[in-house]
Design a protein around this motif. Structure first.
Motif, PDB file in Angstrom:
ATOM      1  N   ALA A  58       0.838  -1.201   0.000  1.00  0.00           N
ATOM      2  CA  ALA A  58       0.000   0.000   0.000  1.00  0.00           C
ATOM      3  C   ALA A  58       0.875   1.253   0.000  1.00  0.00           C
ATOM      4  O   ALA A  58       0.514   2.258  -0.626  1.00  0.00           O
ATOM      5  CB  ALA A  58      -0.909  -0.009   1.227  1.00  0.00           C
ATOM      6  N   GLY A  59       2.019   1.198   0.651  1.00  0.00           N
ATOM      7  CA  GLY A  59       2.925   2.341   0.654  1.00  0.00           C
ATOM      8  C   GLY A  59       3.514   2.603  -0.715  1.00  0.00           C
ATOM      9  O   GLY A  59       3.789   3.742  -1.083  1.00  0.00           O
ATOM     10  N   MET A  60       3.730   1.560  -1.500  1.00  0.00           N
ATOM     11  CA  MET A  60       4.265   1.699  -2.865  1.00  0.00           C
ATOM     12  C   MET A  60       3.238   2.300  -3.807  1.00  0.00           C
ATOM     13  O   MET A  60       3.587   3.017  -4.737  1.00  0.00           O
ATOM     14  CB  MET A  60       4.700   0.354  -3.399  1.00  0.00           C
ATOM     15  CG  MET A  60       5.903  -0.244  -2.732  1.00  0.00           C
ATOM     16  SD  MET A  60       6.242  -1.843  -3.468  1.00  0.00           S
ATOM     17  CE  MET A  60       7.481  -2.440  -2.374  1.00  0.00           C
ATOM     18  N   VAL A  61       1.971   2.056  -3.572  1.00  0.00           N
ATOM     19  CA  VAL A  61       0.897   2.511  -4.444  1.00  0.00           C
ATOM     20  C   VAL A  61       0.708   4.022  -4.312  1.00  0.00           C
ATOM     21  O   VAL A  61       0.442   4.708  -5.274  1.00  0.00           O
ATOM     22  CB  VAL A  61      -0.403   1.752  -4.153  1.00  0.00           C
ATOM     23  CG1 VAL A  61      -1.575   2.337  -4.919  1.00  0.00           C
ATOM     24  CG2 VAL A  61      -0.235   0.288  -4.471  1.00  0.00           C
ATOM     25  N   GLU A  62       0.849   4.544  -3.116  1.00  0.00           N
ATOM     26  CA  GLU A  62       0.583   5.955  -2.862  1.00  0.00           C
ATOM     27  C   GLU A  62       1.542   6.845  -3.553  1.00  0.00           C
ATOM     28  O   GLU A  62       2.464   6.893  -4.049  1.00  0.00           O
ATOM     29  CB  GLU A  62       0.621   6.241  -1.372  1.00  0.00           C
ATOM     30  CG  GLU A  62      -0.526   5.603  -0.643  1.00  0.00           C
ATOM     31  CD  GLU A  62      -0.430   5.847   0.858  1.00  0.00           C
ATOM     32  OE1 GLU A  62       0.614   6.320   1.346  1.00  0.00           O
ATOM     33  OE2 GLU A  62      -1.421   5.588   1.532  1.00  0.00           O
TER      34      GLU A  62
END
Length: 62
Positions: A58-62
């Protein structure tokens, strides 16, 4: 100096007792709810690892 309290019939001091052998061997009461079985601990660790991976993703998506 030893205790001056009178001993009980079993020979131990009534205030200080003596060596306690601890819980009986094979005590199944510790596993009553199953929270600390090897399988439950493994499941919690796997779930924790999955949550960590999801947070990284999820951190990579943001």
């Amino acid at each position: 100096m030893s205790c001056q309290s009178p001993a009980m019939p079993n020979g131990r001091c009534r205030l200080h007792g003596g060596v306690n052998p601890g819980a009986p061997k094979g005590n199944r009461n510790a596993l009553k709810h199953g929270r600390y079985t090897a399988a439950a601990i493994a499941n919690r660790r796997m779930l924790s690892a999955l949550i960590s991976q999801m947070r990284e993703t999820a951190g990579m998506v943001e």
